[in-house]
Design a protein around this motif. Structure first.
Motif, short mmCIF file in Angstrom:
data_model
loop_
_atom_site.label_atom_id
_atom_site.label_comp_id
_atom_site.label_asym_id
_atom_site.label_seq_id
_atom_site.Cartn_x
_atom_site.Cartn_y
_atom_site.Cartn_z
N ALA A 95 0.91 -1.30 -0.05
CA ALA A 95 -0.04 -0.06 -0.07
C ALA A 95 0.87 1.19 0.12
O ALA A 95 0.74 2.16 -0.95
CB ALA A 95 -0.96 -0.06 1.26
N CYS A 127 -4.42 3.10 -0.69
CA CYS A 127 -5.46 2.43 -0.16
C CYS A 127 -6.38 1.43 -0.86
O CYS A 127 -6.42 0.27 -0.48
CB CYS A 127 -6.23 3.32 0.86
SG CYS A 127 -5.56 4.07 2.12
N SER A 177 -6.21 11.52 3.42
CA SER A 177 -6.27 10.24 4.50
C SER A 177 -7.68 9.92 4.99
O SER A 177 -7.96 8.76 4.94
CB SER A 177 -5.29 10.46 5.67
OG SER A 177 -4.06 10.40 5.10
N ALA A 180 -9.75 8.43 2.36
CA ALA A 180 -9.47 6.99 2.03
C ALA A 180 -9.90 6.25 3.16
O ALA A 180 -10.29 5.14 3.09
CB ALA A 180 -7.80 7.11 1.75
N ALA A 181 -9.58 6.85 4.67
CA ALA A 181 -10.25 5.90 5.64
C ALA A 181 -11.66 5.61 5.57
O ALA A 181 -12.42 4.65 5.76
CB ALA A 181 -9.72 6.73 7.07
N LEU A 184 -12.22 3.03 2.98
CA LEU A 184 -11.81 1.69 3.52
C LEU A 184 -12.94 1.14 4.41
O LEU A 184 -13.27 -0.06 4.32
CB LEU A 184 -10.52 1.76 4.23
CG LEU A 184 -9.40 2.00 3.33
CD1 LEU A 184 -8.05 2.40 4.19
CD2 LEU A 184 -8.93 0.92 2.38
N VAL A 230 -1.22 6.99 3.76
CA VAL A 230 -2.00 5.64 3.55
C VAL A 230 -1.77 4.81 5.16
O VAL A 230 -2.84 4.39 5.55
CB VAL A 230 -0.99 4.80 2.73
CG1 VAL A 230 -1.40 3.31 2.61
CG2 VAL A 230 -1.38 5.39 1.31
N ALA A 233 -4.54 6.41 7.11
CA ALA A 233 -5.76 5.98 6.64
C ALA A 233 -6.21 4.58 7.19
O ALA A 233 -7.26 4.49 7.57
CB ALA A 233 -5.91 6.24 5.36
N CYS A 234 -5.28 3.79 6.91
CA CYS A 234 -5.59 2.23 7.16
C CYS A 234 -5.67 2.11 8.80
O CYS A 234 -6.70 1.22 9.21
CB CYS A 234 -4.46 1.53 6.71
SG CYS A 234 -4.28 1.43 4.88
#
Length: 293
Positions: A95, A127, A177, A180-181, A184, A230, A233-234
């Protein structure tokens, strides 16, 4: 039509309709643009295809920026991810590598998707592409999750900002971020409220991040900040999915980000007059590119 005045508005609309945020955003955009939902979806799918092309192009060796200051970060991380020695593990190392590859493509004047800006273009692809290739998420689900990211991005742009020149890098990488979070969390089956809370956690963890590009170019430290974006975000998505509370409502987090950006010195908002850009090495690199004048 949706006003995109607040994240709470989007969450309530989704809950009332029994739908995902991506679904209400897609329907709203189709109505606003005077197109069918299939047509709007096809445009977003094309954007995801471009993200994948950017990641692939940036992963090749020899991708150097026009300035010569950066290049090869994506290639190096991709090679390292393949060794199995990464502290982060396979998925996260790939990622991060993807984010670096897309950012390298941007710096080398390749084709990217601004998500929401060119300076933060690697975070959302970083992501989502591994979720597609590694986790085998359905492509339609991936594309739909981008609508959730986009909906939240429109709220941020309306109530705070997404430009480093206006609000610092918290406005660019921080927003990316968070977007993207949220994407996800939706991909993992989270609720609209959990998507919103993941956005908030990511913003909280980059609050106050300055924009200090060396030589005024979107390369140092921008490329590496996409990689850390990234990871944020994860981790933000996983924290919310684990049941951890955000505590401060996400709309208040966005308001706080705006206040911090407004209070930030102009030297720390893309002017290259502060932070890393004003270090001795930063100044030396600027002279290397542009000369002493």
């Amino acid at each position: 039509m949706i006003n995109y005045d607040s994240i709470l508005e989007l969450v309530n609309l989704a809950n009332d309709a029994g739908k995902k945020i991506s679904e209400i955003c897609l329907a709203d955009q189709a109505k606003t643009l005077g197109k069918t939902e299939d047509e709007v979806y096809a445009t977003m799918e094309k954007s995801f295809d471009v993200m994948m092309e950017s990641a692939k192009w940036g992963a090749a060796p020899g991708r150097v920026s026009t300035s010569g200051l950066t290049g090869g970060e994506g290639y190096s991380m991709t090679q390292y991810a393949g060794t199995g020695k990464s502290i982060m593990g396979g998925f996260m190392s790939r990622a991060v590598a993807t984010a670096l590859c897309v950012s390298n493509t941007n710096a080398a004047m390749g084709r990217i998707v601004a998500t929401p800006t060119a300076g933060s273009c690697g975070i959302l692809p970083g992501c989502l592409i591994p979720m597609y290739l590694d986790k085998k998420a359905e492509k339609r689900d991936i594309v739909m999750s981008i609508f959730t990211a986009a909906a939240f991005g429109m709220v941020i742009a309306k109530n705070a900002c997404i430009a480093g020149a206006q609000g610092g890098c918290q406005a660019e990488c921080g927003s990316a971020s968070g977007m993207a979070a949220a994407a996800l969390v939706e991909l993992m089956g989270g609720t609209p409220q959990q998507c919103a809370d993941a956005l908030g956690v990511a913003i909280v963890n980059q609050m106050g991040l300055v924009c200090d590009p060396v030589a005024g170019l979107v390369e140092i430290p921008c490329i590496k900040r996409n990689a850390s974006g990234v990871a944020i975000a994860c981790s933000s998505a996983d924290m919310i999915l684990s049941g951890i509370d955000l505590k401060i409502p996400v709309d208040e987090c966005i308001d706080a980000m705006r206040e911090v950006g407004d209070a930030m010195s102009s030297d720390l908002k893309e002017t290259a007059n502060g932070g890393l850009a004003s270090t001795p090495t930063g100044k030396m690199l600027r002279e290397k590119v542009f000369g002493k004048q």
